[in-house]
Design an enzyme around this catalytic site. Structure first.
Site, PDB file in Angstrom:
ATOM      1  N   TYR A 134     -35.112 -28.987  -8.592  1.00  0.00           N
ATOM      2  CA  TYR A 134     -34.022 -28.026  -8.816  1.00  0.00           C
ATOM      3  C   TYR A 134     -33.876 -27.105  -7.598  1.00  0.00           C
ATOM      4  O   TYR A 134     -32.786 -26.947  -7.040  1.00  0.00           O
ATOM      5  CB  TYR A 134     -34.301 -27.189 -10.086  1.00  0.00           C
ATOM      6  CG  TYR A 134     -33.523 -25.901 -10.112  1.00  0.00           C
ATOM      7  CD1 TYR A 134     -32.182 -25.889 -10.470  1.00  0.00           C
ATOM      8  CD2 TYR A 134     -34.120 -24.684  -9.746  1.00  0.00           C
ATOM      9  CE1 TYR A 134     -31.456 -24.706 -10.459  1.00  0.00           C
ATOM     10  CE2 TYR A 134     -33.407 -23.502  -9.731  1.00  0.00           C
ATOM     11  CZ  TYR A 134     -32.079 -23.519 -10.090  1.00  0.00           C
ATOM     12  OH  TYR A 134     -31.359 -22.353 -10.069  1.00  0.00           O
ATOM     13  N   LYS A 174     -30.808 -26.611  -4.452  1.00  0.00           N
ATOM     14  CA  LYS A 174     -30.155 -25.379  -3.993  1.00  0.00           C
ATOM     15  C   LYS A 174     -30.236 -25.291  -2.465  1.00  0.00           C
ATOM     16  O   LYS A 174     -29.274 -24.913  -1.796  1.00  0.00           O
ATOM     17  CB  LYS A 174     -30.788 -24.147  -4.644  1.00  0.00           C
ATOM     18  CG  LYS A 174     -30.514 -24.026  -6.139  1.00  0.00           C
ATOM     19  CD  LYS A 174     -29.038 -23.787  -6.444  1.00  0.00           C
ATOM     20  CE  LYS A 174     -28.720 -23.777  -7.922  1.00  0.00           C
ATOM     21  NZ  LYS A 174     -27.296 -23.831  -8.234  1.00  0.00           N
ATOM     22  N   SER A 204     -29.902 -19.374  -5.253  1.00  0.00           N
ATOM     23  CA  SER A 204     -30.990 -18.762  -6.020  1.00  0.00           C
ATOM     24  C   SER A 204     -32.065 -18.210  -5.106  1.00  0.00           C
ATOM     25  O   SER A 204     -32.316 -18.748  -4.017  1.00  0.00           O
ATOM     26  CB  SER A 204     -31.584 -19.847  -6.921  1.00  0.00           C
ATOM     27  OG  SER A 204     -32.815 -19.438  -7.452  1.00  0.00           O
TER      28      SER A 204
HETATM   29  N1  UFG Z   1     -41.855 -16.030 -18.885  1.00  0.00           N
HETATM   30  C1  UFG Z   1     -42.793 -15.861 -19.893  1.00  0.00           C
HETATM   31  N2  UFG Z   1     -42.564 -16.464 -21.090  1.00  0.00           N
HETATM   32  C2  UFG Z   1     -41.467 -17.225 -21.332  1.00  0.00           C
HETATM   33  C3  UFG Z   1     -40.509 -17.396 -20.303  1.00  0.00           C
HETATM   34  C4  UFG Z   1     -40.754 -16.791 -19.090  1.00  0.00           C
HETATM   35  O1  UFG Z   1     -43.802 -15.181 -19.720  1.00  0.00           O
HETATM   36  O2  UFG Z   1     -41.337 -17.760 -22.452  1.00  0.00           O
HETATM   37  C5  UFG Z   1     -42.084 -15.378 -17.597  1.00  0.00           C
HETATM   38  C6  UFG Z   1     -42.215 -16.359 -16.456  1.00  0.00           C
HETATM   39  O3  UFG Z   1     -43.529 -16.863 -16.375  1.00  0.00           O
HETATM   40  C7  UFG Z   1     -41.797 -15.506 -15.274  1.00  0.00           C
HETATM   41  C8  UFG Z   1     -40.760 -14.536 -15.859  1.00  0.00           C
HETATM   42  O4  UFG Z   1     -40.990 -14.561 -17.271  1.00  0.00           O
HETATM   43  O5  UFG Z   1     -42.890 -14.768 -14.838  1.00  0.00           O
HETATM   44  C9  UFG Z   1     -39.336 -14.947 -15.573  1.00  0.00           C
HETATM   45  O6  UFG Z   1     -39.181 -16.318 -15.920  1.00  0.00           O
HETATM   46  P1  UFG Z   1     -37.768 -17.024 -16.090  1.00  0.00           P
HETATM   47  O7  UFG Z   1     -38.034 -18.428 -16.548  1.00  0.00           O
HETATM   48  O8  UFG Z   1     -36.876 -16.179 -16.915  1.00  0.00           O
HETATM   49  O9  UFG Z   1     -37.150 -17.033 -14.603  1.00  0.00           O
HETATM   50  P2  UFG Z   1     -37.823 -17.531 -13.212  1.00  0.00           P
HETATM   51  O10 UFG Z   1     -38.125 -16.322 -12.438  1.00  0.00           O
HETATM   52  O11 UFG Z   1     -38.863 -18.528 -13.454  1.00  0.00           O
HETATM   53  O12 UFG Z   1     -36.582 -18.238 -12.496  1.00  0.00           O
HETATM   54  C10 UFG Z   1     -36.426 -19.641 -12.476  1.00  0.00           C
HETATM   55  C11 UFG Z   1     -36.008 -20.091 -11.080  1.00  0.00           C
HETATM   56  C12 UFG Z   1     -34.624 -19.685 -10.767  1.00  0.00           C
HETATM   57  C13 UFG Z   1     -33.729 -20.181 -11.818  1.00  0.00           C
HETATM   58  C14 UFG Z   1     -34.162 -19.635 -13.128  1.00  0.00           C
HETATM   59  C15 UFG Z   1     -33.274 -20.101 -14.233  1.00  0.00           C
HETATM   60  O13 UFG Z   1     -36.876 -19.570 -10.113  1.00  0.00           O
HETATM   61  O14 UFG Z   1     -34.210 -20.238  -9.545  1.00  0.00           O
HETATM   62  O15 UFG Z   1     -35.499 -20.036 -13.394  1.00  0.00           O
HETATM   63  O16 UFG Z   1     -33.294 -21.449 -14.354  1.00  0.00           O
HETATM   64  F1  UFG Z   1     -32.456 -19.852 -11.541  1.00  0.00           F
END
Ligand code: UFG
Length: 339
Positions: A150, A154, A125
Site C-alpha cells: 500500500y 503511494k 500519505s
Molecule cells: N491502533 C490500536 N488499535 C486499533 C487500531 C489502531 O491501538 O484497533 C493504533 C495503531 O497501532 C496506531 C494508531 O492506533 O498506533 C493509529 O492507527 P491507524 O490504523 O488508525 O492509522 P496508521 O497510523 O496505522 O495509518 C495507516 C497508514 C496510513 C493509512 C492509514 C489508513 O500509515 O498511510 O493507515 O489506512 F492511510
C-alpha cells in the site's frame, strides 16, 4: 476552472471533499466503483448541500471507460482519491494494490494529457516517510523504503505524477501527504464507514463504544513514548477536505511555480493512542472497553507533521482540536446506527 472530477468521491475523504467543493461553488463530477463506499452517500451529500453531484459508477482500471468519460465531460481539475487503503490486506494480496492503485492513475494521467486537463491533486500519505529521523517531519525528509505494498503504491504514484509533469509543458500536480484523518461532518450524515472490521483506531473506538465491537485492543504499550503507546498526528476530516480546494486554487492562481508540490497535512501535534482513548471517554462520557495487546506489525512508533509549508503556500491550517474530532466521530456513529 469550475468543473472538478473527484475519483473515489463517495469514500470517506472523497465525500467530505465533495461537500466542501459544492459549498465553494464548484461543479462536481464523481467517479466511484463502490468497492469501499456506499451509494446512499450520494443522497446524504444532496441532503446536506442541496446539490447532487454528477455520478458515474465504473472502475477506473477500465481505460476505455475513463477515455469515454473525459471525451464526454469538460473537466478542469482532478482530485484523485480512488484507491485501496488497507495496509494489512496489501501485505496479503499485493497485486490487488498494485493494480487498483496504479492502473487508475495511469489511465487518468493519459486521459488528462489527451483531453488537455492539466491540474491534479493526489491523495498521498505520511506513510512515505516511514519512521522519520527527525520530528516533526517536513517535506524535505527522505522518502523511505515502503513498509507495505500500500505504502509503495503511494510512493510510486507520486513518482509517476512527477515524471508526467516533467514531461509535459503545462501539467501541474500537488501531492497531499495526509497524517491521520478522523472525525465526521458536523451534520453527522457522512463519516467513516469501513466495510468489515475497521483497521483504523477511531472507527474501532466508536464501534466498540456503540457495541458493534466488543473490545478495543491498544496495539502495544511498550514503545519509547511517554505512556508507551504510539503517537500520531490526528486531523479533522473537514480540515483535511478544505485543503484540497486550497490546493486546486493555488495551482489555478499560479502558485506552484515548479508545477509539482508536496504538502504535509496535519496539525503539527502528536497524540498517543492512550490519549485518544482518554479524550474520547472524556468528551463523549462513554466508558470504553479496551485492553492492551501486543504491538501491531508495521506500526511506526511516533510521527507528526511539520505543516508549516501548507500554511505558508496553501494558506491552510488545521483548525479543529482532538476533542471536536472525536465528538464528531461519535455523533456520526450514533446517527448511523440509529437508522
Ligand atoms: N491502533 C490500536 N488499535 C486499533 C487500531 C489502531 O491501538 O484497533 C493504533 C495503531 O497501532 C496506531 C494508531 O492506533 O498506533 C493509529 O492507527 P491507524 O490504523 O488508525 O492509522 P496508521 O497510523 O496505522 O495509518 C495507516 C497508514 C496510513 C493509512 C492509514 C489508513 O500509515 O498511510 O493507515 O489506512 F492511510
Amino acid at each position: 476552472m469550475k468543473n472538478i472530477l473527484v475519483t473515489g468521491g463517495l469514500g470517506y475523504i472523497g465525500s467530505h471533499t465533495v461537500l466542501e467543493l459544492i459549498a465553494r461553488g464548484y461543479e462536481v463530477f464523481v467517479i466511484d466503483n463502490l468497492s469501499n463506499s456506499h451509494i446512499d452517500t450520494l443522497d446524504r451529500i444532496e441532503k446536506i448541500s442541496g446539490k447532487r453531484p454528477a455520478f458515474f459508477e465504473f472502475d477506473l482500471c477500465d481505460k476505455d471507460r475513463v477515455d469515454k468519460f473525459f471525451s464526454q465531460n469538460q473537466i478542469d481539475s482532478v482530485i484523485h482519491f480512488a484507491a485501496s487503503k488497507a495496509v494489512g490486506e496489501s501485505m496479503q494480496v499485493p497485486l490487488k494494490y498494485y493494480r487498483n492503485n496504479l492502473l487508475p492513475l495511469m489511465n487518468i494521467l493519459e486521459a488528462m494529457i489527451a483531453y488537455n486537463v492539466d491540474r491534479i491533486v493526489f491523495s498521498s500519505s505520511c506513510t512515505v516517510y516511514g519512521q522519520p529521523d527527525k520530528l516533526p517531519v517536513d517535506e524535505k525528509a527522505p522518502v523511505q523504503k515502503a513498509e507495505s505494498p500500500y505504502g509503495n503504491t503511494k510512493q510510486i504514484s507520486e513518482e509517476m505524477i512527477a515524471d508526467t509533469v516533467r514531461a509535459s509543458e503545462s501539467m501541474k500536480a500537488i501531492s497531499l501527504r495526509y497524517f491521520n484523518p478522523i472525525g465526521a461532518h458536523e451534520s453527522a450524515l457522512i463519516g467513516e464507514l469501513p466495510i468489515g472490521t475497521p483497521n483504523c483506531l477511531v472507527p474501532y473506538v466508536t464501534q466498540t463504544a456503540i457495541g458493534v465491537r466488543e473490545q478495543l485492543t491498544i496495539h502495544g504499550d511498550d514503545y519509547d513514548t511517554p505512556d508507551g503507546t504510539c503517537i500520531r498526528d490526528y486531523l479533522h476530516i473537514v480540515d483535511l477536505a478544505e485543503a484540497h480546494i486550497n490546493a486546486i486554487e493555488y495551482m489555478h492562481d499560479g502558485g506552484n511555480k515548479d508545477r509539482i508540490g508536496y504538502f504535509n497535512l496535519g496539525t503539527g501535534r502528536g497524540y498517543s493512542v492512550q490519549e485518544v482513548v482518554d479524550e474520547f471517554e472524556k468528551v463523549t462520557e462513554q466508558k470504553l472497553n479496551y485492553k492492551i495487546g501486543p504491538r501491531r506489525e508495521g506500526d511506526v512508533e511516533e510521527v507528526y507533521a511539520d505543516p508549516s509549508l501548507a500554511e505558508k503556500e496553501l494558506k491552510w491550517k488545521a483548525k479543529r482540536g482532538l476533542g471536536e474530532m472525536l465528538k464528531s466521530a461519535w455523533e456520526w456513529e450514533k446517527n448511523y446506527r440509529k437508522n
